[in-house]
Motif scaffolding. Structure first.
Motif, PDB file in Angstrom:
ATOM      1  N   TRP A  80       4.114   9.028   6.095  1.00 31.71           N
ATOM      2  CA  TRP A  80       2.873   9.035   6.878  1.00 31.71           C
ATOM      3  C   TRP A  80       1.921  10.134   6.380  1.00 31.71           C
ATOM      4  CZ3 TRP A  80       1.282   4.975   9.353  1.00 31.71           C
ATOM      5  CH2 TRP A  80       0.243   5.058  10.285  1.00 31.71           C
ATOM      6  N   GLY A  81       1.945  10.342   5.066  1.00 31.54           N
ATOM      7  CA  GLY A  81       1.036  11.285   4.427  1.00 31.54           C
ATOM      8  C   GLY A  81       1.443  12.737   4.513  1.00 31.54           C
ATOM      9  N   GLU A  98       6.880   3.304   8.602  1.00 26.74           N
ATOM     10  CA  GLU A  98       5.515   3.638   8.996  1.00 26.74           C
ATOM     11  C   GLU A  98       4.898   2.535   9.852  1.00 26.74           C
ATOM     12  OE1 GLU A  98       3.345   4.691   5.484  1.00 26.74           O
ATOM     13  OE2 GLU A  98       4.388   6.619   5.271  1.00 26.74           O
ATOM     14  N   THR A  99       5.451   1.324   9.764  1.00 24.95           N
ATOM     15  CA  THR A  99       4.992   0.240  10.644  1.00 24.95           C
ATOM     16  C   THR A  99       5.170   0.628  12.100  1.00 24.95           C
ATOM     17  OG1 THR A  99       5.608  -1.408   8.982  1.00 24.95           O
ATOM     18  CG2 THR A  99       5.324  -2.195  11.243  1.00 24.95           C
ATOM     19  N   LEU A 103       2.179   1.248  15.001  1.00 25.36           N
ATOM     20  CA  LEU A 103       2.183   0.560  16.295  1.00 25.36           C
ATOM     21  C   LEU A 103       2.177   1.554  17.456  1.00 25.36           C
ATOM     22  CD1 LEU A 103       4.737  -2.273  15.514  1.00 25.36           C
ATOM     23  CD2 LEU A 103       2.336  -2.601  16.132  1.00 25.36           C
ATOM     24  N   ALA A 104       2.927   2.642  17.306  1.00 25.73           N
ATOM     25  CA  ALA A 104       2.962   3.654  18.364  1.00 25.73           C
ATOM     26  C   ALA A 104       1.589   4.284  18.566  1.00 25.73           C
ATOM     27  CB  ALA A 104       3.991   4.719  18.027  1.00 25.73           C
ATOM     28  N   ILE A 260       7.683  -9.180  18.329  1.00 29.91           N
ATOM     29  CA  ILE A 260       8.253  -8.818  17.026  1.00 29.91           C
ATOM     30  C   ILE A 260       7.104  -8.618  16.044  1.00 29.91           C
ATOM     31  CG2 ILE A 260       9.795  -9.547  15.163  1.00 29.91           C
ATOM     32  CD1 ILE A 260      11.120 -11.435  17.233  1.00 29.91           C
ATOM     33  N   HIS A 261       7.141  -7.517  15.306  1.00 27.86           N
ATOM     34  CA  HIS A 261       6.048  -7.171  14.395  1.00 27.86           C
ATOM     35  C   HIS A 261       6.568  -7.032  12.961  1.00 27.86           C
ATOM     36  CE1 HIS A 261       3.270  -6.183  17.750  1.00 27.86           C
ATOM     37  NE2 HIS A 261       4.403  -5.878  18.357  1.00 27.86           N
ATOM     38  N   PRO A 262       5.829  -7.572  11.985  1.00 24.92           N
ATOM     39  CA  PRO A 262       6.255  -7.470  10.589  1.00 24.92           C
ATOM     40  C   PRO A 262       5.774  -6.182   9.931  1.00 24.92           C
ATOM     41  CG  PRO A 262       4.291  -8.819  10.716  1.00 24.92           C
ATOM     42  CD  PRO A 262       4.631  -8.430  12.142  1.00 24.92           C
TER      43      PRO A 262
END
Length: 276
Positions: A80-81, A98-99, A103-104, A260-262
């Motif tokens: 995340w950098g 990082e997905t 989302l958070a 559900i998230h890709p």
């Protein structure tokens, strides 16, 4: 003699050992051996190697050829950098995680709990991007918590982060409006297929439950509701084939808005849900 032939020889050695992207790793190891940023390496490739530097570089290359993770050799991983210290006591933070962070951060939160925090990569990334938020990192490994505390200090968020030795929520008190977790989700039957870097060098406790890979989700689903504010969110990372199974576990535990998230590669990566 310059560093160029040594670098080429190192890349060939890594390639012969089956290391993916061998030249990239060779360059990163050389920059680490020289104590410079990788973006400055080209400026030094015509320099004559000193014996001590060359020995250090060759030792690093030999360890990488034996499939020690790059992050264990350089001591850090960008996530995340931001740089995170990584040791054999914690999972190597991966880009696909990082997905979950994205989302958070898509909704406001004031208090976040990270179950199985490891290096603290998820929790500390969230706190760094939300300067008014506070959070707790829980882990069953004292060594992992020590790494996470060090990363919190290095990133300047230690005053807003607490760390608790806890088996999931066993030692957690209070309510949070966000709970996140990247739990051990690899089934025991899948362990043999992992890369040597993961299978032989990362903590098995953080990789697998020794069974079907779903035990952590069952525990989290049972315990998290007592620590989520009404409407609070739960986000868990999953294996690519586990979306439906984990969604069903959370729905059966009374969570709502289960989705559900890709990740960026299109593979199922995160299951999100809300407390009733």
């Amino acid at each position: 003699m310059s560093w160029q032939p040594a670098l080429r020889a190192a890349a060939d050695q890594l390639d012969a050992a089956g290391v993916p992207d061998a030249m990239r790793d060779a360059r990163l190891l050389l920059a680490h051996a020289l104590g410079i940023g990788s973006d400055r390496l080209t400026l030094h490739l015509r320099d004559a190697p000193q014996a001590e530097q060359l020995a250090r570089f060759q030792a690093l290359v030999a360890a990488r050829a034996a499939r020690a993770p790059l992050s264990h050799l350089t001591g850090q991983r960008l996530f995340w950098g931001r740089p995170f210290r990584v040791t054999p006591d914690v999972l190597d933070p991966r880009p696909e995680t990082e997905t979950l962070v994205a989302l958070a951060l898509a909704e406001p939160f004031a208090r976040v709990l990270d179950l199985g925090t490891g290096s603290g990569a998820i929790l500390l990334s969230l706190l760094a991007d939300r300067p008014t938020a506070t959070g707790t990192g829980a882990d069953v490994s004292p060594a992992a918590l020590a790494v996470a505390r060090g990363n919190a200090q290095a990133l300047g968020v230690a005053a807003r982060a607490d760390f608790v030795l806890s088996d999931w929520c066993a030692q957690i008190s209070g309510a949070y409006d966000l709970i996140v977790s990247n739990p051990p989700y690899i089934a025991l039957s899948e362990m043999a297929a992992l890369s040597p870097e993961v299978r032989e060098h990362e903590p098995h406790l953080a990789l697998t439950d020794g069974g079907d890979g779903l035990a952590a989700y069952r525990a989290i689903a049972a315990q998290a509701p007592a620590h989520l504010a009404p409407g609070g969110r739960l986000l868990v990372e999953i294996g690519a084939s586990q979306g439906q199974a984990v969604a069903a576990i959370l729905a059966s535990a009374g969570f709502t808005d289960v989705t559900i998230h890709p990740d960026l590669d299109g593979r199922d990566r995160v299951v999100a849900a809300r407390a009733a």
